[in-house]
Enzyme design. Sequence first.
Site, PDB file in Angstrom:
ATOM      1  N   ASN A   1       0.857  -1.181   0.000  1.00 51.59           N
ATOM      2  CA  ASN A   1       0.000   0.000   0.000  1.00 51.59           C
ATOM      3  C   ASN A   1       0.899   1.238   0.000  1.00 51.59           C
ATOM      4  O   ASN A   1       1.501   1.576   1.010  1.00 51.59           O
ATOM      5  CB  ASN A   1      -0.893  -0.042   1.256  1.00 51.59           C
ATOM      6  CG  ASN A   1      -1.761   1.179   1.384  1.00 51.59           C
ATOM      7  OD1 ASN A   1      -1.825   2.016   0.477  1.00 51.59           O
ATOM      8  ND2 ASN A   1      -2.456   1.296   2.517  1.00 51.59           N
TER       9      ASN A   1
ATOM     10  N   LYS B   1       0.028   4.266  -0.243  1.00 55.44           N
ATOM     11  CA  LYS B   1      -0.632   5.445   0.335  1.00 55.44           C
ATOM     12  C   LYS B   1      -0.395   6.659  -0.582  1.00 55.44           C
ATOM     13  O   LYS B   1      -0.337   6.478  -1.800  1.00 55.44           O
ATOM     14  CB  LYS B   1      -0.160   5.676   1.767  1.00 55.44           C
ATOM     15  CG  LYS B   1      -0.312   4.400   2.600  1.00 55.44           C
ATOM     16  CD  LYS B   1      -0.203   4.587   4.081  1.00 55.44           C
ATOM     17  CE  LYS B   1      -0.369   3.235   4.767  1.00 55.44           C
ATOM     18  NZ  LYS B   1      -0.409   3.324   6.226  1.00 55.44           N
TER      19      LYS B   1
ATOM     20  N   HIS C   1      -9.881   0.790   5.114  1.00 55.94           N
ATOM     21  CA  HIS C   1      -8.604   1.113   5.778  1.00 55.94           C
ATOM     22  C   HIS C   1      -8.843   2.139   6.888  1.00 55.94           C
ATOM     23  O   HIS C   1      -9.658   3.062   6.726  1.00 55.94           O
ATOM     24  CB  HIS C   1      -7.601   1.645   4.754  1.00 55.94           C
ATOM     25  CG  HIS C   1      -6.208   1.715   5.296  1.00 55.94           C
ATOM     26  ND1 HIS C   1      -5.801   2.709   6.149  1.00 55.94           N
ATOM     27  CD2 HIS C   1      -5.142   0.889   5.140  1.00 55.94           C
ATOM     28  CE1 HIS C   1      -4.531   2.497   6.487  1.00 55.94           C
ATOM     29  NE2 HIS C   1      -4.105   1.397   5.894  1.00 55.94           N
TER      30      HIS C   1
ATOM     31  N   GLU D   1      -7.260   4.629   7.843  1.00 57.17           N
ATOM     32  CA  GLU D   1      -7.062   6.036   7.461  1.00 57.17           C
ATOM     33  C   GLU D   1      -8.295   6.581   6.734  1.00 57.17           C
ATOM     34  O   GLU D   1      -8.654   7.744   6.883  1.00 57.17           O
ATOM     35  CB  GLU D   1      -5.780   6.168   6.614  1.00 57.17           C
ATOM     36  CG  GLU D   1      -4.540   6.011   7.480  1.00 57.17           C
ATOM     37  CD  GLU D   1      -3.306   5.490   6.761  1.00 57.17           C
ATOM     38  OE1 GLU D   1      -3.230   5.554   5.517  1.00 57.17           O
ATOM     39  OE2 GLU D   1      -2.396   4.999   7.462  1.00 57.17           O
TER      40      GLU D   1
ATOM     41  N   GLU E   1      -5.578  -5.271  10.653  1.00 58.57           N
ATOM     42  CA  GLU E   1      -4.627  -4.176  10.830  1.00 58.57           C
ATOM     43  C   GLU E   1      -4.944  -3.430  12.128  1.00 58.57           C
ATOM     44  O   GLU E   1      -5.769  -2.492  12.117  1.00 58.57           O
ATOM     45  CB  GLU E   1      -4.725  -3.199   9.656  1.00 58.57           C
ATOM     46  CG  GLU E   1      -4.305  -3.799   8.333  1.00 58.57           C
ATOM     47  CD  GLU E   1      -3.724  -2.735   7.412  1.00 58.57           C
ATOM     48  OE1 GLU E   1      -2.613  -2.955   6.908  1.00 58.57           O
ATOM     49  OE2 GLU E   1      -4.356  -1.683   7.220  1.00 58.57           O
TER      50      GLU E   1
ATOM     51  N   GLY F   1       1.986   2.166  10.769  1.00 55.40           N
ATOM     52  CA  GLY F   1       2.886   3.306  10.601  1.00 55.40           C
ATOM     53  C   GLY F   1       3.613   3.725  11.871  1.00 55.40           C
ATOM     54  O   GLY F   1       4.211   4.795  11.922  1.00 55.40           O
TER      55      GLY F   1
ATOM     56  N   SER G   1       3.185  -2.232  10.413  1.00 51.70           N
ATOM     57  CA  SER G   1       4.632  -2.167  10.626  1.00 51.70           C
ATOM     58  C   SER G   1       5.361  -3.481  10.325  1.00 51.70           C
ATOM     59  O   SER G   1       6.337  -3.822  10.996  1.00 51.70           O
ATOM     60  CB  SER G   1       4.947  -1.685  12.049  1.00 51.70           C
ATOM     61  OG  SER G   1       4.420  -0.391  12.255  1.00 51.70           O
TER      62      SER G   1
HETATM   63  P1  PGA Z   1       2.557   0.194   7.691  1.00 51.07           P
HETATM   64  O1  PGA Z   1       1.123   0.406   6.953  1.00 51.07           O
HETATM   65  O2  PGA Z   1       3.171  -1.040   7.115  1.00 51.07           O
HETATM   66  O3  PGA Z   1       3.316   1.444   7.378  1.00 51.07           O
HETATM   67  O4  PGA Z   1       2.268   0.038   9.142  1.00 51.07           O
HETATM   68  C1  PGA Z   1       0.255  -0.670   6.789  1.00 51.07           C
HETATM   69  C2  PGA Z   1      -1.050  -0.207   6.195  1.00 51.07           C
HETATM   70  O5  PGA Z   1      -1.498   0.908   6.483  1.00 51.07           O
HETATM   71  O6  PGA Z   1      -1.668  -0.948   5.426  1.00 51.07           O
END
Ligand code: PGA
Length: 242
Positions: free
Chosen positions: A8, A10, A94, A96, A164, A170, A203
């Site tokens: 992803n 982003k 997601h 976000e 997640e 993140g 992460s």
């Molecule tokens: P990350 O993001 O690996 O930076 O934690 C994962 C995601 O948001 O799908």
Amino acid sequence: MNLLIGANFKMNKTGAELREYFGTFLSEYSCPSSVDLVIAPTIIGLVLASELAKDSCVHIGAQNMSSEISGAFTGETSPLSLREISCEYVILGHSERRTIFGETDELVNKKVKTALVHSIRPILCIGENLNEKEAGLTKDILRVQLEKWLSEIDNTTGIDIAYEPVWAIGTGKSATPEYVEEVHIFIREILGQRESRIIYGGSVTEVTAHELISKREVNGFLIGSAVLDPRRLIKIVEEATR
Ligand code: PGA
């Protein structure tokens, strides 16, 4: 069942950067047949990514999609447009999108249904936030998310579930392999007869991938930060398949 590894991006990578990324990635990636690898660039990068991935083993995914097909929906992207450029996956729900852009349970459910109608495979993200985890509510939250977001959907064969935990996204603080295993087993129980891959996101790196994938019911990963470097994505796939 193949492992699913989703990258992803982003809101990262311009067109020039995507070209460079695919150049490196495609020349060094060995395409293991046991892995479905999905790259999800920005909406504007999708057309280019789809061209760059043509004739390769890389699948293309969108990070979002409208629940509608066409009409007066300024700024939205139709599943028809995604199909047209051979986009096979879409990340939905997601955290976000839910926390920053206010996507509701009803909207996530509607998007999942629309994606299925148009043969785009949803990667449906579920997960508790830190307060919910600390209050011991993780399993209740996941159960409710799955109930609401899969409402009126009997067959989940065409859906992948990404667990997640919001506190792990993140932050550089992945959930422990033991925690991930316990939660994935729980999700598998809720899904019952419904077949879906259950992947972990939060992460994940080339250092944690091998141990995480060796846990029961961990069928792959959804990864953000670590895969912005094509060689780290290759390494993660290597660690997940060794
Ligand atoms: P990350 O993001 O690996 O930076 O934690 C994962 C995601 O948001 O799908």
